[in-house]
Design a protein around this motif. Structure first.
Motif: not given
Length: 248
Positions: A26-39
């Motif tokens: 999920l985008p932008g809410i933890d140390d995973g995907a930083t934004d929608v594009e990364t998701s």
């Protein structure tokens, strides 16, 4: 013992139509995907492994990622909307969370409905440095509230490592289910974690498998991961159980 001359098999060949129950897409809410594009890039990477169904589990960690139920659902909806705009409608994502077992978590258990993996199953984790002092209290209150704890990556808690695996047995006796990280099988977190992962598998203590993917490099590692035949034979029943349990 395994040696260099034994045949190895790609783990990815056993992940087709797998349902990943632990990831940070999920985008932008933890140390995973930083934004929608990364998701989107992560989802595409998963698709190459034959995976298009996810239970997204962003961290809920009071000091670092104070995510709320509403914020997690909003992040899921934003990602789903973008996937649909790009014609990637085959991707299915359910919103859940990976809850840190701390004092703030106890308050969540008492005050609101938790985001679950399926039915009453809640993904929980601990600090890698030490277990919660009140771990038994947390597990008791969680179960009193009719939730079933699924402990994320038990193999990564070095303070539980021992020849006897007694600490793990105690947690199982207290009703904990165990979710193994796929990357632990190939030594991504270190040799000790890999050894404990296979010992837990051999003892029949592992219930489910997840990837715990945060970044594209995790998927790159999974795409090339190879295991010996006996190791594959230990893992495939867990893959099958995960797929059968989390159908949605």
């Amino acid at each position: 013992m395994f040696n260099l001359f034994q045949k190895k098999y790609f783990l990815r060949d056993h992940l087709d139509n797998f349902i990943d129950i632990h990831n940070h897409i999920l985008p932008g809410i933890d140390d995973g995907a930083t934004d929608v594009e990364t998701s989107i890039e992560l989802v595409k990477g998963f698709q190459k492994l034959g995976i298009s169904q996810f239970i997204a589990t962003p961290h809920v960690m009071n000091d670092y990622y104070p995510n709320t139920r509403e914020r997690i659902i909003e992040a899921r909806e934003a990602l789903i909307t973008e996937l649909e705009l790009r014609g990637m409608k085959e991707t299915k994502i359910k919103a859940a969370a990976e809850y840190m077992m701390d004092q703030a978590f106890l308050e969540l258990v008492q005050e609101e409905e938790l985001l679950t993996l399926m039915e009453n199953m809640v993904l929980v984790e601990m600090s890698y440095f030490q277990p919660p002092i009140n771990l038994n209290e947390i597990l008791f209150k969680l179960q009193t509230a009719q939730y079933k704890p699924v402990l994320a990556h038990p193999e990564r808690y070095a303070f539980f490592h021992s020849k006897s695996l007694n600490k793990y047995a105690e947690l199982k006796d207290r009703g904990c289910l165990f979710q193994l990280n796929a990357l632990s099988l190939v030594g991504h977190y270190g040799k000790n974690m890999q050894e404990i992962a296979f010992r837990l598998l051999e003892e029949g203590m592992i219930d489910f498998l997840g990837t715990d993917t945060h970044q594209l490099r995790h998927l790159d590692k999974l795409s090339t991961a190879q295991l010996f035949k006996k190791q594959i034979e230990l893992v495939t029943p867990i893959i099958k159980r995960t797929k059968e349990t989390f159908v949605f």
